[in-house]
Scaffold this active site. Structure first.
Site, PDB file in Angstrom:
ATOM      1  N   THR A  20       4.427   7.634   1.464  1.00 16.63           N
ATOM      2  CA  THR A  20       3.633   8.413   0.911  1.00 16.63           C
ATOM      3  C   THR A  20       2.637   9.377   1.690  1.00 16.63           C
ATOM      4  O   THR A  20       1.808   9.916   1.307  1.00 16.63           O
ATOM      5  CB  THR A  20       2.627   7.677  -0.165  1.00 16.63           C
TER       6      THR A  20
ATOM      7  N   TRP B   5      -3.093  12.242  -7.681  1.00 17.60           N
ATOM      8  CA  TRP B   5      -4.525  11.809  -7.017  1.00 17.60           C
ATOM      9  C   TRP B   5      -4.958  10.397  -7.254  1.00 17.60           C
ATOM     10  O   TRP B   5      -6.108  10.015  -7.805  1.00 17.60           O
ATOM     11  CB  TRP B   5      -5.414  12.740  -7.709  1.00 17.60           C
TER      12      TRP B   5
ATOM     13  N   ASP C  67       3.128  14.179  -9.043  1.00 11.78           N
ATOM     14  CA  ASP C  67       2.776  15.804  -9.619  1.00 11.78           C
ATOM     15  C   ASP C  67       3.163  16.613  -8.595  1.00 11.78           C
ATOM     16  O   ASP C  67       3.610  17.827  -8.748  1.00 11.78           O
ATOM     17  CB  ASP C  67       1.372  15.782  -9.704  1.00 11.78           C
TER      18      ASP C  67
ATOM     19  N   GLY D  28       0.807  -2.224  -1.486  1.00 11.81           N
ATOM     20  CA  GLY D  28       0.065  -0.893  -1.586  1.00 11.81           C
ATOM     21  C   GLY D  28      -0.804  -0.621  -2.384  1.00 11.81           C
ATOM     22  O   GLY D  28      -1.157  -1.704  -3.308  1.00 11.81           O
TER      23      GLY D  28
ATOM     24  N   TYR E 214       7.755  15.972   0.845  1.00  7.11           N
ATOM     25  CA  TYR E 214       7.480  14.707  -0.002  1.00  7.11           C
ATOM     26  C   TYR E 214       7.916  15.081  -1.340  1.00  7.11           C
ATOM     27  O   TYR E 214       8.612  14.051  -1.968  1.00  7.11           O
ATOM     28  CB  TYR E 214       5.795  14.379   0.060  1.00  7.11           C
TER      29      TYR E 214
ATOM     30  N   ASP F 181      13.630  -3.220   1.997  1.00  6.00           N
ATOM     31  CA  ASP F 181      13.250  -2.076   3.003  1.00  6.00           C
ATOM     32  C   ASP F 181      14.297  -1.104   2.616  1.00  6.00           C
ATOM     33  O   ASP F 181      15.382  -1.438   2.655  1.00  6.00           O
ATOM     34  CB  ASP F 181      13.619  -2.154   4.556  1.00  6.00           C
TER      35      ASP F 181
ATOM     36  N   ALA G 200       7.157   3.580  -1.473  1.00  7.53           N
ATOM     37  CA  ALA G 200       7.330   4.910  -1.333  1.00  7.53           C
ATOM     38  C   ALA G 200       7.083   5.265   0.071  1.00  7.53           C
ATOM     39  O   ALA G 200       6.109   4.783   0.805  1.00  7.53           O
ATOM     40  CB  ALA G 200       6.821   5.925  -2.236  1.00  7.53           C
TER      41      ALA G 200
HETATM   42  N1  LIG Z   1      -1.209   8.033  -3.651  1.00  4.44           N
HETATM   43  C1  LIG Z   1      -1.307   8.970  -4.404  1.00  4.44           C
HETATM   44  O1  LIG Z   1      -2.176   9.862  -4.442  1.00  4.44           O
HETATM   45  C2  LIG Z   1       0.052   9.261  -5.374  1.00  4.44           C
HETATM   46  C3  LIG Z   1      -0.029  10.184  -6.156  1.00  4.44           C
HETATM   47  C4  LIG Z   1       1.211  10.522  -6.902  1.00  4.44           C
HETATM   48  C5  LIG Z   1       1.935   9.751  -6.822  1.00  4.44           C
HETATM   49  N2  LIG Z   1       1.899   8.595  -6.047  1.00  4.44           N
HETATM   50  C6  LIG Z   1       3.157   7.538  -6.053  1.00  4.44           C
HETATM   51  O2  LIG Z   1       2.623   6.241  -6.548  1.00  4.44           O
HETATM   52  C7  LIG Z   1       3.480   5.435  -5.842  1.00  4.44           C
HETATM   53  C8  LIG Z   1       2.433   4.135  -5.305  1.00  4.44           C
HETATM   54  O3  LIG Z   1       1.635   5.042  -4.355  1.00  4.44           O
HETATM   55  P1  LIG Z   1       0.542   4.299  -3.148  1.00  4.44           P
HETATM   56  O4  LIG Z   1      -0.444   5.286  -3.074  1.00  4.44           O
HETATM   57  O5  LIG Z   1       0.276   3.073  -4.068  1.00  4.44           O
HETATM   58  O6  LIG Z   1       1.393   4.093  -1.776  1.00  4.44           O
HETATM   59  P2  LIG Z   1       1.130   3.121  -0.705  1.00  4.44           P
HETATM   60  O7  LIG Z   1      -0.415   2.459  -0.621  1.00  4.44           O
HETATM   61  O8  LIG Z   1       1.537   4.001   0.451  1.00  4.44           O
HETATM   62  O9  LIG Z   1       2.121   2.180  -0.824  1.00  4.44           O
HETATM   63  C9  LIG Z   1       3.683   2.207  -0.649  1.00  4.44           C
HETATM   64  C10 LIG Z   1       4.131   0.952  -0.306  1.00  4.44           C
HETATM   65  O10 LIG Z   1       5.520   1.177  -0.013  1.00  4.44           O
HETATM   66  C11 LIG Z   1       5.807   0.484   1.182  1.00  4.44           C
HETATM   67  N3  LIG Z   1       6.984   1.145   1.918  1.00  4.44           N
HETATM   68  C12 LIG Z   1       6.884   2.022   2.956  1.00  4.44           C
HETATM   69  N4  LIG Z   1       8.222   2.497   3.406  1.00  4.44           N
HETATM   70  C13 LIG Z   1       9.069   1.530   2.807  1.00  4.44           C
HETATM   71  C14 LIG Z   1      10.366   1.195   2.925  1.00  4.44           C
HETATM   72  N5  LIG Z   1      11.227   1.854   3.793  1.00  4.44           N
HETATM   73  N6  LIG Z   1      10.969   0.295   2.193  1.00  4.44           N
HETATM   74  C15 LIG Z   1      10.328  -0.426   1.191  1.00  4.44           C
HETATM   75  N7  LIG Z   1       9.058  -0.135   1.072  1.00  4.44           N
HETATM   76  C16 LIG Z   1       8.265   0.665   1.877  1.00  4.44           C
HETATM   77  C17 LIG Z   1       4.581   0.452   2.007  1.00  4.44           C
HETATM   78  O11 LIG Z   1       4.556  -0.494   2.869  1.00  4.44           O
HETATM   79  P3  LIG Z   1       3.630  -0.107   4.474  1.00  4.44           P
HETATM   80  O12 LIG Z   1       2.161   0.206   3.839  1.00  4.44           O
HETATM   81  O13 LIG Z   1       4.073  -1.361   5.289  1.00  4.44           O
HETATM   82  O14 LIG Z   1       4.361   1.202   4.826  1.00  4.44           O
HETATM   83  C18 LIG Z   1       3.555   0.335   0.821  1.00  4.44           C
HETATM   84  O15 LIG Z   1       3.338  -1.137   0.745  1.00  4.44           O
HETATM   85  C19 LIG Z   1       4.476   5.945  -4.906  1.00  4.44           C
HETATM   86  O16 LIG Z   1       5.914   6.046  -5.781  1.00  4.44           O
HETATM   87  C20 LIG Z   1       3.899   7.367  -4.544  1.00  4.44           C
HETATM   88  O17 LIG Z   1       4.686   8.138  -4.460  1.00  4.44           O
HETATM   89  C21 LIG Z   1       1.067   8.336  -5.333  1.00  4.44           C
END
Ligand SMILES: NC(=O)c1ccc[n+]([C@@H]2O[C@H](COP(=O)([O-])OP(=O)(O)OC[C@H]3O[C@@H](n4cnc5c(N)ncnc54)[C@H](OP(=O)(O)O)[C@@H]3O)[C@@H](O)[C@H]2O)c1
Length: 296
Positions: free
Chosen positions: A65, A154, A105, A14, A128, A39, A63
């Site tokens: 997301t 963000w 957040d 991710g 979410y 998974d 996650a």
């Molecule tokens: N992005 C933001 O703005 C943001 C803000 C605040 C907090 N966060 C938190 O930060 C963390 C990282 O976020 P990110 O933006 O890097 O997320 P991301 O790019 O969506 O990466 C999430 C990863 O989790 C994998 N995943 C999805 N469903 C799954 C499952 N059932 N079992 C195992 N793995 C699974 C995804 O695989 P696939 O791609 O193959 O689905 C992807 O590799 C998360 O906890 C998120 O909630 C993100």
């Protein structure tokens, strides 16, 4: 703890996971996992990976997301973002691992006028956010003592879909952009968050932490800074006007917190490290993407 430390990174492909891989200090022995190997919808895959490897540290960047999709997929979101971290915590207890888990957040309602502190009561407004809060609670209730839950906001960075890249693409295609100006928060560069995770790991001050880049802005201010920064680095963009709009002019299924600043005093005090301002972080990102303005 003996060196090198065995570290299992979940959600390694991710946006954040890829940056954690790039930022890993030399004294960690890294193993990565993502779908389909691990998974959260198939708990046996999680148990098998942890029991086989018995890592000293587990970092969970996985996650569900897709914030708006979570509204119609709340059961799956709950299993991935809520039950998944709970299972990880139970397994981490069994294998005596330290768990680092990323939260959001969006666990807050956004009604505050001052930055949220770690102990402020969460009150998520969307599915979410509820699923992320369920994950935090599952870890807290698991009995695991050695964990870090790091709430962030963000996120953007070099690997994957994010707001900065969307603005750059649209600014090249369109003369007018309409961007929400009544949601205020802090953009966070994945480089800085990944570094913060490793800094926390060097301490034994476990618990919940907030980490985002310093300072605040609206999405509209952030978009304006992105366009200005790209132009200063020689990018030809079609956009002439970036119009501020209200959230209700761009309706989406999930309700976002209108204010999501995170207070970072606890992080600073635990690590002794300062937090880069979001404008400084954005400049670093744009320098890497387009070269520095001085170089033009
Ligand atoms: N992005 C933001 O703005 C943001 C803000 C605040 C907090 N966060 C938190 O930060 C963390 C990282 O976020 P990110 O933006 O890097 O997320 P991301 O790019 O969506 O990466 C999430 C990863 O989790 C994998 N995943 C999805 N469903 C799954 C499952 N059932 N079992 C195992 N793995 C699974 C995804 O695989 P696939 O791609 O193959 O689905 C992807 O590799 C998360 O906890 C998120 O909630 C993100």
């Amino acid at each position: 703890m003996a060196f090198p430390k065995r570290l299992l990174l979940i959600g390694a492909n991710g946006l954040l996971g890829r940056m954690v891989q790039e930022s890993i200090p030399a004294h960690y022995d890294l193993a990565t996992a993502d779908l389909p190997k691990i998974d959260f919808l198939r708990p046996d895959t999680v148990a098998e990976a942890l029991r086989k490897m018995e890592p000293e540290i587990v970092i969970n960047c996985a996650a569900h997301t897709a914030v708006d999709a979570c509204e119609s997929e709340e059961a799956a979101a709950r299993r991935i973002n809520g039950d998944g971290p709970g299972l990880l915590a139970a397994l981490a207890r069994e294998t005596r691992s330290v768990l680092v888990h990323i939260s959001s957040d969006y666990v807050f309602d956004g009604d505050s006028a001052v930055p949220y502190r770690e102990e402020d009561p969460p009150a998520p407004r969307c599915a979410y956010g509820r699923s992320k809060l369920a994950g935090e609670r599952a870890i807290l209730e698991s009995g695991l003592e050695r964990f870090f839950i790091v709430r962030t906001s963000w996120l953007y960075g070099p690997h994957g879909k994010n707001f900065v890249e969307t603005v750059l693409r649209l600014a090249a295609e369109r003369e007018e952009l309409r961007i929400v100006s009544d949601q205020v928060g802090s953009p966070t560069l994945t480089d800085d968050l990944a570094l913060a995770l490793f800094r926390l790991l060097e301490t034994d001050r476990f618990g919940i932490y907030h980490f985002s880049n310093e300072g605040s802005c609206s999405w509209h201010e952030f978009a304006s800074a992105i366009v200005e920064g790209a132009r200063a680095r020689g990018q030809i963009l079609k956009v002439r006007e970036i119009k501020p709009i209200r959230t209700d002019e761009y309706p989406l299924p999930a309700r976002r917190p209108p204010f999501s600043l995170l207070a970072k005093d606890k992080y600073r005090s635990a690590t002794g490290c300062e937090v880069p301002h979001w404008r400084v972080a954005l400049n670093r990102y744009l320098d890497r993407r387009f070269g520095s303005p001085e170089g033009k």
